[in-house]
Design a protein around this motif. Structure first.
Motif, short mmCIF file in Angstrom:
data_model
loop_
_atom_site.label_atom_id
_atom_site.label_comp_id
_atom_site.label_asym_id
_atom_site.label_seq_id
_atom_site.Cartn_x
_atom_site.Cartn_y
_atom_site.Cartn_z
N ILE A 101 0.83 -1.20 0.00
CA ILE A 101 0.00 0.00 0.00
C ILE A 101 0.87 1.25 0.00
O ILE A 101 0.57 2.23 -0.70
N ALA A 102 1.97 1.23 0.74
CA ALA A 102 2.88 2.38 0.77
C ALA A 102 3.47 2.64 -0.61
O ALA A 102 3.56 3.79 -1.06
N VAL A 103 3.87 1.57 -1.31
CA VAL A 103 4.43 1.73 -2.66
C VAL A 103 3.35 2.25 -3.61
O VAL A 103 3.61 3.15 -4.42
N ARG A 104 2.15 1.72 -3.50
CA ARG A 104 1.05 2.19 -4.35
C ARG A 104 0.78 3.67 -4.13
O ARG A 104 0.52 4.41 -5.10
N ARG A 105 0.82 4.13 -2.90
CA ARG A 105 0.59 5.56 -2.62
C ARG A 105 1.67 6.43 -3.26
O ARG A 105 1.36 7.50 -3.79
N LEU A 106 2.91 5.98 -3.20
CA LEU A 106 4.00 6.74 -3.83
C LEU A 106 3.77 6.86 -5.33
O LEU A 106 3.91 7.93 -5.92
N ILE A 107 3.41 5.74 -5.95
CA ILE A 107 3.20 5.72 -7.40
C ILE A 107 2.00 6.58 -7.79
O ILE A 107 2.08 7.35 -8.75
N TYR A 108 0.93 6.47 -7.05
CA TYR A 108 -0.29 7.23 -7.35
C TYR A 108 -0.03 8.73 -7.19
O TYR A 108 -0.44 9.53 -8.03
N ALA A 109 0.68 9.10 -6.12
CA ALA A 109 1.00 10.52 -5.88
C ALA A 109 1.91 11.08 -6.97
O ALA A 109 1.87 12.28 -7.26
N ALA A 110 2.70 10.21 -7.61
CA ALA A 110 3.57 10.65 -8.71
C ALA A 110 2.80 10.78 -10.02
O ALA A 110 3.35 11.20 -11.03
N GLY A 111 1.52 10.42 -10.01
CA GLY A 111 0.68 10.63 -11.18
C GLY A 111 0.49 9.42 -12.07
O GLY A 111 -0.07 9.53 -13.16
N PHE A 112 0.96 8.25 -11.65
CA PHE A 112 0.83 7.04 -12.45
C PHE A 112 -0.40 6.26 -12.01
O PHE A 112 -0.75 6.22 -10.84
N ARG A 113 -1.04 5.61 -12.97
CA ARG A 113 -2.19 4.76 -12.68
C ARG A 113 -1.84 3.32 -13.05
O ARG A 113 -1.04 3.08 -13.96
N TYR A 114 -2.43 2.39 -12.37
CA TYR A 114 -2.01 1.00 -12.47
C TYR A 114 -3.16 0.06 -12.16
O TYR A 114 -4.22 0.49 -11.71
N ARG A 115 -2.94 -1.21 -12.40
CA ARG A 115 -3.87 -2.28 -12.03
C ARG A 115 -3.24 -3.07 -10.89
O ARG A 115 -2.02 -3.09 -10.74
N LEU A 116 -4.09 -3.76 -10.15
CA LEU A 116 -3.61 -4.56 -9.02
C LEU A 116 -3.81 -6.04 -9.26
O LEU A 116 -4.86 -6.46 -9.77
N HIS A 117 -2.81 -6.85 -8.91
CA HIS A 117 -2.93 -8.30 -8.85
C HIS A 117 -3.58 -8.91 -10.10
O HIS A 117 -4.56 -9.64 -10.00
N VAL A 118 -3.04 -8.62 -11.25
CA VAL A 118 -3.58 -9.13 -12.51
C VAL A 118 -3.36 -10.64 -12.54
O VAL A 118 -2.21 -11.12 -12.57
N THR A 119 -4.45 -11.39 -12.52
CA THR A 119 -4.37 -12.84 -12.33
C THR A 119 -3.86 -13.62 -13.53
O THR A 119 -3.37 -14.73 -13.36
N HIS A 120 -3.94 -13.05 -14.73
CA HIS A 120 -3.47 -13.82 -15.89
C HIS A 120 -1.96 -13.72 -16.09
O HIS A 120 -1.42 -14.38 -16.98
N LEU A 121 -1.27 -12.92 -15.30
CA LEU A 121 0.18 -12.82 -15.39
C LEU A 121 0.84 -13.74 -14.36
O LEU A 121 0.31 -13.94 -13.27
N PRO A 122 2.00 -14.31 -14.70
CA PRO A 122 2.69 -15.19 -13.75
C PRO A 122 2.98 -14.47 -12.43
O PRO A 122 3.49 -13.34 -12.41
N GLY A 123 2.64 -15.11 -11.33
CA GLY A 123 2.92 -14.55 -10.02
C GLY A 123 1.93 -13.53 -9.53
O GLY A 123 2.08 -12.99 -8.44
N LYS A 124 0.92 -13.20 -10.34
CA LYS A 124 -0.06 -12.16 -9.99
C LYS A 124 0.64 -10.94 -9.39
O LYS A 124 0.55 -10.67 -8.20
N PRO A 125 1.38 -10.18 -10.23
CA PRO A 125 2.16 -9.05 -9.73
C PRO A 125 1.30 -8.09 -8.91
O PRO A 125 0.12 -7.90 -9.18
N ASP A 126 1.95 -7.46 -7.91
CA ASP A 126 1.23 -6.54 -7.03
C ASP A 126 0.74 -5.31 -7.77
O ASP A 126 -0.37 -4.84 -7.53
N ILE A 127 1.58 -4.77 -8.65
CA ILE A 127 1.25 -3.54 -9.38
C ILE A 127 1.58 -3.78 -10.86
O ILE A 127 2.68 -4.24 -11.19
N VAL A 128 0.63 -3.45 -11.73
CA VAL A 128 0.80 -3.73 -13.16
C VAL A 128 0.48 -2.48 -13.97
O VAL A 128 -0.55 -1.85 -13.77
N PHE A 129 1.37 -2.15 -14.90
CA PHE A 129 1.16 -1.08 -15.87
C PHE A 129 0.96 -1.77 -17.21
O PHE A 129 1.94 -2.06 -17.92
N LEU A 130 -0.29 -2.04 -17.55
CA LEU A 130 -0.59 -2.84 -18.73
C LEU A 130 -0.05 -2.21 -20.02
O LEU A 130 0.56 -2.89 -20.83
#
Length: 136
Positions: free
Chosen positions: A25-54
């Motif tokens: 959550i702390a990393v997500r807040r840093l990224i969001y505050a920097a102006g980037f948008r992302y997806r969470l836990h994308v299940t079709h990717l190996p390892g279900k990454p925590d943060i995904v920039f499709l």
């Protein structure tokens, strides 16, 4: 000798969640505050990454230093009791992490691993995140 009873240690380890951890959550807040948008836990990717920039084909894994065996980190030390069990568990986690990273990279995804201890220096971490996300 472990300071906790085996029952208490077992209870404590069961409280650790796989998603939406405090470091994540702390990393997500840093990224969001920097102006980037992302997806969470994308299940079709190996390892279900925590943060995904499709659109950028980039993923970020936020690893707990203990659970993923961060070498040389004070948070990555094993408990004194059942050391063989924990050593094997962490080794298996590291092998799974490596397989997931290789699978992602072979399908043209860029991967960044952020360790829990890196949150101690948010400015440096933010620079690292910005560089990773913006880089072509």
């Amino acid at each position: 000798m472990d300071k906790l009873t085996s029952e208490h240690r077992s209870w404590l380890m069961r409280q650790v969640k796989a998603k939406n951890t405090k470091p994540e959550i702390a990393v997500r807040r840093l990224i969001y505050a920097a102006g980037f948008r992302y997806r969470l836990h994308v299940t079709h990717l190996p390892g279900k990454p925590d943060i995904v920039f499709l659109g950028r084909r980039k993923v970020i894994f936020v690893h707990g230093c203990f659970w993923h065996g961060h070498d040389g980190c004070r948070y990555g030390r094993l408990p004194k009791e059942r050391e063989d069990f924990w050593r094997e568990k962490i080794k298996n986690n590291q092998a799974r992490d490596l397989r997931n990273i290789i699978d992602l990279e072979t399908t043209a995804w860029k991967v960044l691993v952020v360790w829990q201890c890196e949150l101690k220096d948010c400015e440096s971490l933010l620079e690292k995140l910005n560089e990773f996300i913006k880089k072509k």
